[in-house]
Design a protein around this motif. Sequence first.
Motif, PDB file in Angstrom:
ATOM      1  N   MET A  61       0.828  -1.182   0.000  1.00 13.83           N
ATOM      2  CA  MET A  61       0.000   0.000   0.000  1.00 13.83           C
ATOM      3  C   MET A  61       0.877   1.253   0.000  1.00 13.83           C
ATOM      4  O   MET A  61       0.610   2.183  -0.750  1.00 13.83           O
ATOM      5  N   ILE A  62       1.888   1.243   0.821  1.00 22.59           N
ATOM      6  CA  ILE A  62       2.798   2.389   0.863  1.00 22.59           C
ATOM      7  C   ILE A  62       3.573   2.482  -0.443  1.00 22.59           C
ATOM      8  O   ILE A  62       3.835   3.575  -0.937  1.00 22.59           O
ATOM      9  N   GLN A  63       3.910   1.326  -1.019  1.00 28.23           N
ATOM     10  CA  GLN A  63       4.645   1.308  -2.278  1.00 28.23           C
ATOM     11  C   GLN A  63       3.833   1.993  -3.387  1.00 28.23           C
ATOM     12  O   GLN A  63       4.372   2.769  -4.160  1.00 28.23           O
ATOM     13  N   ALA A  64       2.543   1.702  -3.446  1.00 30.32           N
ATOM     14  CA  ALA A  64       1.688   2.316  -4.458  1.00 30.32           C
ATOM     15  C   ALA A  64       1.605   3.823  -4.245  1.00 30.32           C
ATOM     16  O   ALA A  64       1.634   4.600  -5.208  1.00 30.32           O
ATOM     17  N   PHE A  65       1.525   4.236  -2.991  1.00 32.13           N
ATOM     18  CA  PHE A  65       1.500   5.665  -2.689  1.00 32.13           C
ATOM     19  C   PHE A  65       2.787   6.331  -3.134  1.00 32.13           C
ATOM     20  O   PHE A  65       2.762   7.419  -3.716  1.00 32.13           O
ATOM     21  N   ALA A  82       3.287   9.198  -5.915  1.00 34.66           N
ATOM     22  CA  ALA A  82       3.943  10.458  -5.551  1.00 34.66           C
ATOM     23  C   ALA A  82       5.087  10.762  -6.506  1.00 34.66           C
ATOM     24  O   ALA A  82       5.273  11.917  -6.918  1.00 34.66           O
ATOM     25  N   LYS A  83       5.868   9.742  -6.881  1.00 34.38           N
ATOM     26  CA  LYS A  83       6.970   9.954  -7.824  1.00 34.38           C
ATOM     27  C   LYS A  83       6.454  10.371  -9.194  1.00 34.38           C
ATOM     28  O   LYS A  83       6.998  11.273  -9.828  1.00 34.38           O
ATOM     29  N   VAL A  84       5.398   9.720  -9.647  1.00 37.72           N
ATOM     30  CA  VAL A  84       4.823  10.063 -10.950  1.00 37.72           C
ATOM     31  C   VAL A  84       4.276  11.486 -10.916  1.00 37.72           C
ATOM     32  O   VAL A  84       4.480  12.266 -11.848  1.00 37.72           O
ATOM     33  N   SER A  85       3.608  11.819  -9.825  1.00 28.80           N
ATOM     34  CA  SER A  85       3.059  13.164  -9.689  1.00 28.80           C
ATOM     35  C   SER A  85       4.174  14.208  -9.641  1.00 28.80           C
ATOM     36  O   SER A  85       4.071  15.271 -10.262  1.00 28.80           O
TER      37      SER A  85
END
Length: 120
Positions: A1-5, A9-12
Amino acid sequence: MIQAFLVRAKVSAAHTAQTAVLGLVGLMALLVGLAFFTLAAWLGLSAVTTPLNAALIIGAVYFGLAFVIFAVIALRARTKRLAHTALQTPHPAAPATAEGMAGIIAAFLAGLTAGRKSIR
């Protein structure tokens, strides 16, 4: 879950950085274009009138444009302030009581039961 966040965040962050760079390049192109348009206006006005009048006309155009932009900014700030004032609630919400919490729990359980029945 944290990995997806973290991935989101990196993509954003990458998208935001790319947008900032593109905006900066666009701003630089606008400034160069503005310089050339100003030069063209200067040459055109100098051919028709004196250099002093050409400078006064070009300065007045930029001065007027600045006043229009400042007026738009002031109107936007006023509109935002009025909208913010209109959205504020006049009275704070009442604190939750035991009876209120019982109603919320009952509504949650009713929704949970309805959701389970819809799956079957």
